[in-house]
Design an enzyme around this catalytic site. Structure first.
Site, PDB file in Angstrom:
ATOM      1  N   GLU A   1       0.839  -1.190   0.000  1.00 30.60           N
ATOM      2  CA  GLU A   1       0.000   0.000   0.000  1.00 30.60           C
ATOM      3  C   GLU A   1       0.878   1.246   0.000  1.00 30.60           C
ATOM      4  O   GLU A   1       1.711   1.425   0.876  1.00 30.60           O
ATOM      5  CB  GLU A   1      -0.870  -0.074   1.265  1.00 30.60           C
ATOM      6  CG  GLU A   1      -1.517   1.188   1.686  1.00 30.60           C
ATOM      7  CD  GLU A   1      -2.092   1.053   3.111  1.00 30.60           C
ATOM      8  OE1 GLU A   1      -1.918  -0.015   3.745  1.00 30.60           O
ATOM      9  OE2 GLU A   1      -2.710   2.007   3.560  1.00 30.60           O
TER      10      GLU A   1
ATOM     11  N   ASP B   1      -3.739  -0.242   9.991  1.00 28.75           N
ATOM     12  CA  ASP B   1      -4.711   0.790  10.360  1.00 28.75           C
ATOM     13  C   ASP B   1      -5.969   0.618   9.512  1.00 28.75           C
ATOM     14  O   ASP B   1      -6.092  -0.341   8.765  1.00 28.75           O
ATOM     15  CB  ASP B   1      -4.102   2.184  10.175  1.00 28.75           C
ATOM     16  CG  ASP B   1      -3.696   2.446   8.723  1.00 28.75           C
ATOM     17  OD1 ASP B   1      -4.028   1.602   7.857  1.00 28.75           O
ATOM     18  OD2 ASP B   1      -3.059   3.469   8.464  1.00 28.75           O
TER      19      ASP B   1
ATOM     20  N   ASP C   1      -0.824  -1.569   5.888  1.00 26.65           N
ATOM     21  CA  ASP C   1      -0.623  -1.050   7.242  1.00 26.65           C
ATOM     22  C   ASP C   1      -1.646  -1.628   8.207  1.00 26.65           C
ATOM     23  O   ASP C   1      -2.721  -2.048   7.811  1.00 26.65           O
ATOM     24  CB  ASP C   1      -0.781   0.475   7.233  1.00 26.65           C
ATOM     25  CG  ASP C   1       0.404   1.155   6.577  1.00 26.65           C
ATOM     26  OD1 ASP C   1       1.454   0.487   6.466  1.00 26.65           O
ATOM     27  OD2 ASP C   1       0.277   2.323   6.186  1.00 26.65           O
TER      28      ASP C   1
ATOM     29  N   ASP D   1      -7.221   2.273   6.911  1.00 29.22           N
ATOM     30  CA  ASP D   1      -7.039   2.274   5.455  1.00 29.22           C
ATOM     31  C   ASP D   1      -6.471   0.942   4.981  1.00 29.22           C
ATOM     32  O   ASP D   1      -6.909   0.380   3.988  1.00 29.22           O
ATOM     33  CB  ASP D   1      -6.079   3.396   5.033  1.00 29.22           C
ATOM     34  CG  ASP D   1      -6.812   4.716   4.899  1.00 29.22           C
ATOM     35  OD1 ASP D   1      -8.067   4.702   5.013  1.00 29.22           O
ATOM     36  OD2 ASP D   1      -6.133   5.742   4.690  1.00 29.22           O
TER      37      ASP D   1
END
Ligand code: 28F
Length: 692
Positions: A436, A511, A509, A513
């Site tokens: 990403e 998180d 990641d 997103d």
């Protein structure tokens, strides 16, 4: 559930003489995996399934309508039903109580012999003895003929004979067990796993009430009980599956009918979706690979819907018939058959092989569907409209796809510019990391082993992709690059032989997103590259969440639990560690003479840019750095923690994982706002750790 006279006579005639082959329980303790799959989390829960299956068998035979499962402190579980109660009379062969025989010998079920259960799931009736063998303590209680009987066991061995210990109202069996923690690598039961499975079993065993009580918390804490009871059987299941989508019509199709000794229960409803969800079961066992019942169902659907569409003029003379594909779009169906001798086939024994199931389902569904379509014209119109639209879309999509494919995918040389390919051309050792963002992509490119690892960075824009239509999906450049990099082509031209990498690793990641992108990619693979999942090519990288430094020693931590464990461990072993640290310190001091202690600040300086916290655990300074994104790691760290095959942790994606992602995708991207809000609210804390 009615206990008819007829059935009662049968039960009286059915005594202790059905058991033929008898064997002790030593083999179970020697090779538990042979009986329960493994000794990890799945195997541990399997113990509960086996006992509950026995109650469900009793329910399917028509004698039981309530099952209660209780989780108690100390990993003790009890399962109780209101069936006939396992017979306690003396067994012809063993000369001890049938109850004892059932709990202490293998092959004591007698389920398929004359007079045994006609329909059964589970381990053919040896379940109770297998669970007993793998429990350090177990107890069986039976209510029969107004009396209460009981026997206790350790490691499968009876502590004493079966005893009559009192009077009883009603009938039933209760089994209590405490798994042997020297056998299992996981010893704690997970209420989520239990609820999911038992909810499903409740749908599949119409009219049976399953109660689950979690009584493991502190005494003053309110215990939580859950009750699953579905009068509608698989019809309720279909409604449940469609809660997050918009149904295309109101009335769920439903039929429950016996054909040639096979009980067929089917429900379906169309939704706005483009995909198809078919859940198939034989004797309550899920068949992810389908089988004969699914084949019969499809044939019935295609033929009956085409007939109806022709008769009512929805299909004109010039029109070709709707294809099986057109009829799939948006279909949510549950197919459940119950038969005497289920044969499971396929790689994972997950496919129903009985050929007789095919005409049984075909006949039952054809007849009932014809009536349903006649009686529910509004629903019929919506269903046929949906199928006709799918037919038109199919023709249009093929045209669109062909143009897209001609431009890029078909000439295998046009590899995307963003792809940093590996140098090896040997697909069997090659790996593709989908990363990403460009910055993490940069680290990954520098850190990788160029020989066999390729990097494809994707941008955030990928989130706006529409997953349904292949042509629209391929209009997205990020997706197009990925498809070209894979080499397999897509849709009808898909060929797994051309796959350019053995492992495709999604590296995002930890998180929100990252979790979105992961969900989307899994959905893409689930919808359009299912074979890549089935054959185990899709992985999720597991970057660490923390870097913990203690003196010179660096530990990478991959979950919050691991961090807590490490701290707890430190506190426990603190005296030893402290002593070691002291010894080092004195040694050093001696060598350099009165050099001041290492300043604490030095420890605080972490590498990279993550958040840093310093904790002191009774004198030991811990420097804890939380990584929010891959970009916070330098290339070497990324390599050693996440990419190096020798040290990395990766999660291989199963079809179920991908299916879950697909569901979540609907909630996150679908048109319906309410479920999305609910999902984000309930999962706000866990989204970053979603292990999908
Ligand atoms: C908590 C788990 O195990 N329930 C069961 C029955 C009832 C019968 C039965 C079971 C007899 C000879 C095997 C009773 N009366 N719950 C359970 N309920 N097993 S297990 O019979 C077992 C056979 O060999 C039962 C008449 N017929 C059957």
């Amino acid at each position: 559930m009615a206990k008819t006279e007829d059935k009662k006579k049968n039960s009286e005639a059915y005594g202790a003489d059905q058991i033929q082959v008898l064997e002790g329980l030593d083999p179970v303790r020697k090779r538990p995996g042979m009986y329960i799959g493994n000794t990890a989390e799945a195997g541990l829960h399997h113990l509960i399934w086996e006992i509950v299956d026995n109650s469900i068998d009793e329910a399917m035979a028509g004698y039981c309508d309530q099952i209660k499962v209780k989780l108690m402190p100390g990993n003790i579980v009890s399962v109780e039903d209101n069936g006939r109660g396992i017979p306690v009379d003396v067994h012809k062969v063993t000369k001890v109580s049938t109850l004892e025989t059932v709990l202490t010998t293998l092959h004591a079920g007698g389920k398929f012999g004359d007079g045994g259960y006609k329909v059964s799931g589970g381990l053919h009736g040896v379940g109770a003895s297998v669970v007993n063998a793998l429990s350090k303590y177990a107890k069986a209680e039976v209510k029969r003929d107004g009396k209460l009987y009981m026997q206790e066991y350790n490691f499968g061995k009876p502590k004493a004979k079966v005893k009559e210990i009192g009077k009883a109202k009603g009938t039933g069996t209760k089994t209590t067990f405490q798994p042997d923690d020297s056998i299992f690598t996981v010893t704690e039961f997970d209420i989520k796993i239990i609820l999911e499975r038992l909810r499903q079993q409740a749908y599949l065993t119409k009219g049976v009430k399953i109660i689950i009580c979690d009584e493991r918390e502190a005494e003053d804490y309110k215990h939580l009980c859950y009750v699953f009871y579905f009068e509608g059987g698989v019809k309720s299941y279909v409604r449940h599956l469609n809660t997050h989508t918009e149904p295309k019509h109101e009335n769920v199709f439903y039929i429950l009918k016996n054909s040639e000794g096979i009980e067929v229960e089917v429900a379906f409803q169309y939704t706005e979706e483009y995909s198809e969800t078919i859940l198939a079961f034989a004797n309550n066992i899920h068949n992810p690979e389908g089988g004969m019942h699914v084949v019969g169902f499809r044939t019935a659907m295609t033929r009956t819907i085409n007939n109806y569409a022709r008769n009512k003029g929805y299909l004109k003379e010039k029109d070709t018939n709707l294809t099986a594909e057109d009829i799939r779009e948006g279909l949510t169906a549950v197919i459940s058959v119950k038969l005497t001798d289920p044969q499971f086939e396929g790689q994972t024994k997950a496919k129903l092989g009985n050929v007789e199931a095919r005409p049984a389902v075909e006949k039952v569904v054809s007849e009932a569907l014809e009536i349903y379509l006649e009686e529910n014209p509004k629903d019929s119109e919506a269903i046929i409209g949906k199928c006709l639209l799918a037919a038109r879309a199919r023709v249009a999509a093929r045209a669109a796809r062909e143009t897209v494919l001609r431009k890029g995918v078909l000439d295998g040389f046009a590899l995307p510019g963003k792809l940093a390919d590996c140098s090896s051309k040997d697909a069997s050792i090659s790996e593709l990391f989908i990363v990403e963002g460009d910055s993490a992509g940069g680290s990954a490119k520098q850190g990788r082993s160029r020989e066999f690892q390729a990097i494809l960075p994707l941008r955030g824009k990928i989130l706006n992709v529409e997953r349904a239509r292949l042509d629209k999906m391929l209009a997205n450049n990020e997706i197009k690059s990925l498809v070209i990099a894979l080499g397999t082509n897509i849709g009808e031209q898909f060929d797994i032989k051309d796959l350019r990498y053995d492992k495709i690793v999604i590296m995002t990641d930890a998180d929100v997103d990252g979790s979105h992108i992961r969900t989307l990619l899994l959905t893409l693979f689930y919808r359009h590259f299912p074979d890549l999942i089935k054959e185990g090519h899709i992985y999720i990288a597991q970057p660490p969440l923390y870097r913990v430094q203690m003196g010179k020693e660096v530990t990478w931590i991959y979950s919050d639990k691991e961090l807590d464990d490490l701290k707890a461990d430190l506190l426990k072993n603190q005296p030893a560690k402290l002593a070691a640290a002291e010894a080092k310190k004195t040694a050093k001091t001696k060598a350099v003479e009165e050099e001041p202690e290492e300043p604490a600040e030095e420890l605080v300086e972490g590498e990279g840019e993550g958040e840093v916290a310093v904790e002191s655990l009774g004198g030991i300074k811990l420097n804890i750095q939380r990584y929010k994104g891959l970009g916070e790691m330098n290339p070497d760290q990324l390599w050693s923690t996440t990419m190096d095959p020798k040290t990395r942790k990766m999660k291989k994606i199963s079809a179920e994982d991908a299916e879950k992602a697909d569901e979540i995708f609907d909630i996150l991207m679908g048109s319906d706002v309410a479920p999305r809000k609910r999902f984000i609210q309930t999962h706000a804390k866990s989204v970053k750790n979603l292990d999908i």
